[in-house]
Design an enzyme around this catalytic site. Sequence first.
Site, mmCIF file in Angstrom:
data_model
loop_
_atom_site.group_PDB
_atom_site.id
_atom_site.type_symbol
_atom_site.label_atom_id
_atom_site.label_comp_id
_atom_site.label_asym_id
_atom_site.label_seq_id
_atom_site.Cartn_x
_atom_site.Cartn_y
_atom_site.Cartn_z
ATOM 1 N N HIS A 173 0.875 -1.177 0.000
ATOM 2 C CA HIS A 173 0.000 0.000 0.000
ATOM 3 C C HIS A 173 0.910 1.225 0.000
ATOM 4 O O HIS A 173 1.547 1.521 1.012
ATOM 5 C CB HIS A 173 -0.917 -0.028 1.228
ATOM 6 C CG HIS A 173 -1.825 -1.216 1.243
ATOM 7 N ND1 HIS A 173 -2.151 -1.905 2.379
ATOM 8 C CD2 HIS A 173 -2.461 -1.842 0.214
ATOM 9 C CE1 HIS A 173 -2.978 -2.906 2.057
ATOM 10 N NE2 HIS A 173 -3.164 -2.879 0.757
ATOM 11 N N GLU A 176 1.546 3.952 2.713
ATOM 12 C CA GLU A 176 2.071 3.545 4.021
ATOM 13 C C GLU A 176 3.595 3.667 4.011
ATOM 14 O O GLU A 176 4.337 2.685 4.061
ATOM 15 C CB GLU A 176 1.580 2.132 4.341
ATOM 16 C CG GLU A 176 0.054 2.112 4.493
ATOM 17 C CD GLU A 176 -0.580 0.733 4.399
ATOM 18 O OE1 GLU A 176 -1.819 0.660 4.355
ATOM 19 O OE2 GLU A 176 0.166 -0.263 4.365
ATOM 20 N N HIS A 266 3.398 -2.767 6.926
ATOM 21 C CA HIS A 266 2.294 -1.857 6.587
ATOM 22 C C HIS A 266 2.158 -0.728 7.603
ATOM 23 O O HIS A 266 2.826 -0.716 8.634
ATOM 24 C CB HIS A 266 0.969 -2.642 6.593
ATOM 25 C CG HIS A 266 0.795 -3.561 5.439
ATOM 26 N ND1 HIS A 266 -0.046 -3.294 4.394
ATOM 27 C CD2 HIS A 266 1.381 -4.755 5.165
ATOM 28 C CE1 HIS A 266 0.007 -4.289 3.520
ATOM 29 N NE2 HIS A 266 0.866 -5.188 3.963
ATOM 30 N N GLU A 342 2.132 -3.957 11.416
ATOM 31 C CA GLU A 342 1.457 -2.666 11.234
ATOM 32 C C GLU A 342 2.029 -1.606 12.163
ATOM 33 O O GLU A 342 2.202 -1.841 13.352
ATOM 34 C CB GLU A 342 -0.048 -2.807 11.536
ATOM 35 C CG GLU A 342 -0.787 -3.802 10.660
ATOM 36 C CD GLU A 342 -1.258 -3.211 9.340
ATOM 37 O OE1 GLU A 342 -1.072 -1.987 9.129
ATOM 38 O OE2 GLU A 342 -1.802 -3.976 8.522
HETATM 39 ZN ZN ZN Z 1 -1.434 -1.725 4.327
#
Ligand code: ZN
Length: 381
Positions: A173, A176, A266, A342
């Site tokens: 992504h 990010e 992420h 994350e």
């Molecule tokens: Zn992500």
Amino acid sequence: MTTSGASPRISCAFDSGAIEVVADRDAANLSVRLRADSHADFRQWFHFRLQGVRGQSVRIRFLNAGEATYVEGWRGYQVAASYDREDWFRVPTTFDGGELAIAHEPSRDSIYYAYFEPYSWERHLALLGRAEASPRARVRDLGATIEGRDMNLVTVGEEGAGRKSIWVIARQHPGETMAEWFVEGMLERLLDPADPVARRLLERATIHVVPNMNPDGSVRGNLRTNAAGANLNREWQSPSRERSPEVFHVRAAMQAAGVDAFLDVHGDEGLPYVFTDGNERLPTYSPRMAALERGFTDALKGANPDFQTVHGYPADKETKVNLTVASKWVGHTYGGLALTLEMPFKDNADLPDPLRGWSGARSQRLGADSLTALYAMLPSL
Ligand SMILES: [Zn+2]
């Protein structure tokens, strides 16, 4: 002609720039709109420059913030700003459920605002260059993105039988950006000839790193998708050259080298914590996989107190496991350690930094410290 009384101006025609200008005449009443990803209907990432506002009370309203992809991402969130594009700090930001608003007084003529500290394409190329210059690393060309940018894989350490194959990928992504800061911190340590953890790790393991899984989306200033509008973290079961060549090429390289451990890095819009998401929902989840996850997360907690295991995605978040997600596909295919890691866009609420929030520097430290956790797990992989 005089420059006094000149109007402010908002621009975004640069690497990862993204915003739509609605009104930029009056510093006290500027308004913008979040722009959608180039080929998909996601809205959250922004990165723009404001000039001509030194010493003025600036107010910028994001008129469509309430229609963003992750509206909860604005609650407790402070916009990142920088005068010099090096030092990023947070500015006072409010969200009323519909509009996000920045209110502060810039002390310089020009200021950049972004959803998070950007990680530029030039910096990406410089990182590849540092890896290329190290005798420990190889930089391989895996193929091209949809728009012809290079998909590169950095392999650190010798390759061959009897060695563990560890994979780290970042920025599926593209918005990010903390994920590539993480990888930079990890690679710097891996390439440091004075680092004993890196030396020991590389005696028995080969570390494969994809610093940027989504180059086109990164340069375009997208939040979640590539230049075909694909969310790459939903492409792992059947990637295609047409829609997701980035995953197609990296997955093929993983299949060729094998996978003993996998980290997919992420950022999370909503949660103000650093956490991992494991594979406990997989039907093939084994006691060994559970022990590996617990071992790694315990070791990472010990190595870096920004990491925690109290807050994260609920274990029953998806009743049906989605094997199109990278860490789920890897866990299902290879068993072993496979995690999504994350980091917050906001801050770590357990260890807050009111000036900077979560930052590139903290992401770098976490990336470097994750090597300590991988080293601790090496005998078990
Ligand atoms: Zn992500």
